[in-house]
Design an enzyme around this catalytic site. Structure first.
Site, PDB file in Angstrom:
ATOM      1  N   GLU B  29       0.833  -1.281  -0.154  1.00 21.94           N
ATOM      2  CA  GLU B  29       0.053   0.219  -0.128  1.00 21.94           C
ATOM      3  C   GLU B  29       0.904   1.209   0.011  1.00 21.94           C
ATOM      4  OE1 GLU B  29      -2.004  -0.715   3.643  1.00 21.94           O
ATOM      5  OE2 GLU B  29      -3.054  -2.577   2.840  1.00 21.94           O
ATOM      6  N   GLU B  60      -4.583  -6.342   3.284  1.00 24.78           N
ATOM      7  CA  GLU B  60      -3.197  -6.971   3.492  1.00 24.78           C
ATOM      8  C   GLU B  60      -3.379  -8.456   3.147  1.00 24.78           C
ATOM      9  OE1 GLU B  60      -4.724  -4.725   5.622  1.00 24.78           O
ATOM     10  OE2 GLU B  60      -3.392  -3.206   5.438  1.00 24.78           O
ATOM     11  N   PHE B  83       2.428  -1.150   8.642  1.00 28.11           N
ATOM     12  CA  PHE B  83       2.799  -1.146   9.695  1.00 28.11           C
ATOM     13  C   PHE B  83       2.566  -2.507  10.692  1.00 28.11           C
ATOM     14  CE2 PHE B  83       2.187   3.394   9.316  1.00 28.11           C
ATOM     15  CZ  PHE B  83       3.090   4.018   9.986  1.00 28.11           C
ATOM     16  N   ASP B  84       3.630  -2.924  11.470  1.00 27.17           N
ATOM     17  CA  ASP B  84       3.425  -3.998  12.405  1.00 27.17           C
ATOM     18  C   ASP B  84       1.806  -4.314  12.659  1.00 27.17           C
ATOM     19  OD1 ASP B  84       3.047  -2.067  14.526  1.00 27.17           O
ATOM     20  OD2 ASP B  84       4.914  -1.840  14.274  1.00 27.17           O
ATOM     21  N   TYR B  88      -1.917  -8.406  10.927  1.00 25.07           N
ATOM     22  CA  TYR B  88      -2.824  -9.265  11.285  1.00 25.07           C
ATOM     23  C   TYR B  88      -3.970  -9.735  10.335  1.00 25.07           C
ATOM     24  CZ  TYR B  88      -0.189  -8.046  15.383  1.00 25.07           C
ATOM     25  OH  TYR B  88       0.605  -7.900  16.425  1.00 25.07           O
ATOM     26  N   HIS B 129       0.565   0.905  15.749  1.00 26.62           N
ATOM     27  CA  HIS B 129       1.609   1.547  14.793  1.00 26.62           C
ATOM     28  C   HIS B 129       2.943   1.096  15.452  1.00 26.62           C
ATOM     29  CE1 HIS B 129      -1.647   3.424  12.921  1.00 26.62           C
ATOM     30  NE2 HIS B 129      -0.731   3.676  11.803  1.00 26.62           N
TER      31      HIS B 129
HETATM   32  C1  LIG Z   1      -5.672  -2.686   8.203  1.00 26.34           C
HETATM   33  C2  LIG Z   1      -5.117  -1.455   7.846  1.00 26.34           C
HETATM   34  N1  LIG Z   1      -4.198  -1.252   6.875  1.00 26.34           N
HETATM   35  C3  LIG Z   1      -3.253  -0.086   6.732  1.00 26.34           C
HETATM   36  C4  LIG Z   1      -3.569   1.219   7.400  1.00 26.34           C
HETATM   37  C5  LIG Z   1      -2.883   2.123   7.362  1.00 26.34           C
HETATM   38  N2  LIG Z   1      -3.794   3.190   6.715  1.00 26.34           N
HETATM   39  C6  LIG Z   1      -4.436   4.038   7.501  1.00 26.34           C
HETATM   40  S1  LIG Z   1      -5.556   4.821   6.618  1.00 26.34           S
HETATM   41  C7  LIG Z   1      -5.410   4.267   5.455  1.00 26.34           C
HETATM   42  C8  LIG Z   1      -6.050   4.720   3.973  1.00 26.34           C
HETATM   43  C9  LIG Z   1      -7.592   4.802   4.487  1.00 26.34           C
HETATM   44  O1  LIG Z   1      -8.343   5.154   3.169  1.00 26.34           O
HETATM   45  P1  LIG Z   1      -9.642   5.320   3.332  1.00 26.34           P
HETATM   46  O2  LIG Z   1     -10.314   4.305   3.774  1.00 26.34           O
HETATM   47  O3  LIG Z   1     -10.018   5.789   2.149  1.00 26.34           O
HETATM   48  O4  LIG Z   1      -9.864   6.407   4.287  1.00 26.34           O
HETATM   49  P2  LIG Z   1      -9.492   8.065   4.277  1.00 26.34           P
HETATM   50  O5  LIG Z   1      -8.296   7.954   5.205  1.00 26.34           O
HETATM   51  O6  LIG Z   1      -9.432   8.344   3.042  1.00 26.34           O
HETATM   52  O7  LIG Z   1     -10.595   8.463   5.345  1.00 26.34           O
HETATM   53  C10 LIG Z   1      -4.214   3.318   5.259  1.00 26.34           C
HETATM   54  C11 LIG Z   1      -3.835   2.457   4.366  1.00 26.34           C
HETATM   55  C12 LIG Z   1      -4.386   0.852   8.499  1.00 26.34           C
HETATM   56  N3  LIG Z   1      -4.705   1.638   9.286  1.00 26.34           N
HETATM   57  N4  LIG Z   1      -5.188  -0.463   8.831  1.00 26.34           N
END
Ligand SMILES: Cc1ncc(C[n+]2csc(CCOP(=O)(O)OP(=O)(O)O)c2C)c(N)n1
Ligand SMILES: [Mg+2]
Lengths: 386, 326
Positions: B29, B60, B83-84, B88, B129
């Site tokens: 990602e 993931e 991130f770690d 999961y 994180h």
């Molecule tokens: C399971 C998971 N994978 C990766 C992340 C890292 N991450 C945090 S927000 C995000 C993007 C989320 O995008 P969206 O669902 O469109 O929501 P927005 O942030 O645009 O409100 C990512 C990849 C996470 N928090 N949880």
């Protein structure tokens, strides 16, 4: 066998690029519910207009006030992060109407399962902005009691909350109650298995849940077409969930479709998916730099669709704005900002020994052992330094 | 030799691996245009194109599950978990598929996959994180688990992990991404074995075995101890499955005392396995029981409490004192 070589005579499949996919298979704005025109006039043609016909001058003025206050909370939090008072902040700039419009449709018995960006929803549920700050400051994992406000604290694992909302809705159904669970999530989240599973469960059990997707066009650096070649709303349809696309920057349209979805839930008709088409005008979080991945032109284009400007134009068109009202709005925003700032800076930080609190609901010997040995260690450290 | 930060060194190592083997593909990602949230893949999509540095949908399980298919088709996927705490959702694919396919197919199918996971705390992040999930993976047969602590290892070990015919979980200590070190970009894959621990500082009184983010912390503890006339030997484990018990045994043979330190919770952690093995192997040479320090058996706390949660030089020195007092 180990390695299969690529056949030189077969061209590699092209990876779709943005240009090849027309805005998620749709022409812009097609079948998008909209109730406030760009000129600030309320439209009456849509069947959804009747659902917000009761929203008169006073409520419109109070909606605008909320939008301004919420934007101010966001700006103040961003400033606090820049000043080192918060560790991080996920700005909602640009998504105020999607959040305020939907949250104002909710009843007190409805329960919100949020992601991490729903500060506007939290505000409408009555959460004191200072409580929101404490999570982002790093002082607590949970700034408020979910039961007190009918809203969960931030869900960081993307998509996880959609299943929780569905299960909560199943509980409502088993109780024979007429309320709903509402899951807020982003466009990126729709790629997670948890979302597909939530759609499947909700459809199978006709759970009274509203799936509220804020399609803000981006998941950090990934544009929405990387998650879906079709409009997000189309995904719901595939599961047999009636789905609506709404102009997420039109506060009345958002409120109307949310009322519609809630009415379906309350009356046993099951889940609805709402795709609120909006835009994340700021960075993903205060750690992010969008200039690395998106063009200023896109930001400019959406600036012209600012959700606050739309309501302001409506208020002006209907002659509902005067200097006294605007001053009230400003005062309200200023007061909220002042209070959250002092509340944030005045946070009483947790003590080290609180690490061991609330790990389990019932006593656990390992925790007690570690609590005691850590306390003994802190004493030794104290002795050494004195 | 070039001076580089750890993050940059891994980036350079990835570039080397991609240059030398066209089957190496990166998946994750935000790894393409953005270059990853920690910029570890910066510039690689520009250089190698969108077919080899793939920004995936936000899923993931999807990343690892499709990487399994890519690997079966002859590719060498290098997956980034952002991130770690987001490993999961992929855990099922890693544990039930990636780890077992070679054995299930009696060796017909290989899984030369690398899964990069920035891990550990110390950066003031929000929940999920800052975790140290290495024991879950090391507990799973079929996975190799390694972690670098410095730039030179970042560059070398990522190349070795990618070259491995087995799946390798590659843990990167995120709070050390910006720490600089000397890197020999020409170092051959054979220059140091992947699964060998390293004595970073030789000493005579107590051995400190640690890895990843805490190696720097242990070195700081060793200098403080030296001022007090206590000589610590610091071992960077580098590899958690397998664990290099021979190097540990040799060191404990010299010092007679061992403290294991990690950020992960002590209970059933890597240190527990080391304590058991070293007790078996060095029973009559040990002057004191093997001591373990690390995270508590509590969820990783909010940022304001992480200094209390994370082992620091003081906690290491306290364990040293306790070991020497016996
Ligand atoms: C399971 C998971 N994978 C990766 C992340 C890292 N991450 C945090 S927000 C995000 C993007 C989320 O995008 P969206 O669902 O469109 O929501 P927005 O942030 O645009 O409100 C990512 C990849 C996470 N928090 N949880
Ligand atoms: Mg988004």
């Amino acid at each position: 066998m180990t390695t299969v070589m690529a056949r030189p005579d077969v061209p590699a499949n092209p990876v779709p690029t943005p240009g090849q996919v027309d805005a998620q298979g749709l022409t812009p704005d097609q079948d998008l519910v909209q109730l406030i025109g760009p000129d600030g006039r309320r439209t009456s043609g849509s069947p959804f207009a009747a659902l917000v016909a009761d929203i008169g001058p006073e409520e419109l003025r109070s909606i605008y006030r909320d939008l301004v206050v919420v934007r101010r909370i966001d700006a103040e939090a961003t400033a606090l992060q820049r000043q080192g008072q918060l560790g991080l902040w996920a700005p909602l700039l640009g998504q105020e109407a999607a959040q305020v419009g939907s949250a104002r449709a909710l009843g007190a018995d409805d329960f919100v399962f949020a992601s991490y960006r729903e500060h506007g929803v939290a505000y409408c549920r009555g959460v004191d902005p200072t409580m929101m700050m404490r999570f982002w400051r790093g002082s607590t994992q949970s700034g408020w009691n979910p039961y007190e406000f009918g809203m969960t604290t931030p869900a960081i694992v993307v998509g996880s909350q959609a299943l929780h909302a569905t299960g909560y809705a199943m509980g409502i159904q088993h109780d024979g109650a007429s309320s709903a669970a509402v899951a807020y999530f982003g466009d990126g989240a729709t790629s997670q298995g948890d979302l597909s599973e939530a759609f499947g469960f909700a459809a199978t059990f006709l759970a009274p849940v509203v799936f509220f997707c804020q399609n803000n066009q981006w998941a950090i650096s990934e544009p929405v077409h990387l998650q879906s070649h079709l409009a997000i709303a189309k995904r719901g349809e595939g599961f047999g969930i009636p789905s609506i696309r709404v102009d997420g920057n039109d506060v009345l349209a958002v409120c109307a479709v949310t009322r519609h979805a809630l009415a379906r839930a309350y009356s046993g008709q099951g889940p609805t998916l709402i795709e609120a088409v909006t835009f994340r005008m700021g960075p993903h979080t205060t750690s992010d730099d969008p200039s690395r991945y998106r063009a200023p032109a896109e930001e400019e284009e959406w600036k012209a669709k600012d959700p606050l400007a739309r309501v302001r134009a409506l208020l002006e068109a209907e002659g509902l704005i005067d200097a006294a009202y605007l001053e009230q709005v400003t005062t309200s925003a200023d007061e909220t900002a002042r209070s959250l700032r002092s509340g944030c800076i005045g946070t009483v930080e947790p003590l080290p020994m609180s690490l061991f609190d609330q790990v389990y609901a019932e006593p656990h010997p390992l925790i007690e052992e570690e609590r005691a040995s850590y306390a003994a260690y802190l004493e030794r450290l104290e002795d050494q330094s004195s | 030799m070039t001076t580089m930060a750890l993050g940059k060194a891994i980036n350079a190592g990835l570039r080397c691996a991609m240059e030398s083997d066209p089957k190496v593909v990166l998946m994750g990602e935000d790894i393409g245009k953005l270059g990853g949230v920690f910029r570890v893949t910066e510039g690689l999509q520009q250089e190698f194109g969108e077919q080899r540095v793939i920004d995936t949908p936000l899923a993931e399980s999807g990343i690892i599950g499709t990487a399994v298919g890519m690997a079966m088709r002859g590719y060498r996927p290098v997956c980034e978990i952002q991130f770690d705490g987001f490993a999961y959702p992929a855990f099922d694919q890693i544990v039930s598929q990636v780890a077992k396919l070679h054995n299930r197919t009696k060796g017909d199918v290989k899984m030369p996959m690398t899964i990069r996971i920035p891990y550990g705390g110390g950066i003031g992040a929000v929940e999920h994180h800052s975790e140290s999930p290495e024991a879950y993976f090391a507990h799973t047969a079929g996975l190799r688990v390694v972690t670098c602590s410095n730039a030179a290892d970042g560059h070398l070990m990522i190349r070795q992990a990618i070259a491995s015919e087995d799946p390798v979980i590659f843990f990167e200590p995120k709070r050390r991404y910006w720490e600089k070190g000397e890197v020999d970009e020409q170092a051959s894959l054979e220059s140091a074995p992947l699964h060998r621990a390293r004595v970073v500082v030789a000493g005579t009184d107590v051995t400190i075995a640690t890895y990843g983010p805490l190696v720097s912390t242990a070195l700081a503890a060793a200098s403080v101890a030296a001022e007090e006339g206590i000589s610590l030997e610091v071992i960077d484990l580098r590899t958690l499955s397998p664990i290099d018990f021979d190097s540990l045994e040799a060191s404990v043979g010299r010092t007679g005392r061992l403290v294991v330190a990690h950020e992960a919770s002590v209970f059933l952690g890597v240190g527990a396995e080391i304590a058991a093995r070293i007790s078996e192997r060095c029973f009559f040479r040990l002057e004191a029981p093997v001591l373990r320090i690390g995270g508590f058996s509590v969820p990783y706390p909010p940022a304001k409490l992480e200094d209390a949660f994370l082992p620091d030089a003081d906690r290491i020195l306290d364990a040293v004192d306790r070991s020497l007092a016996i």
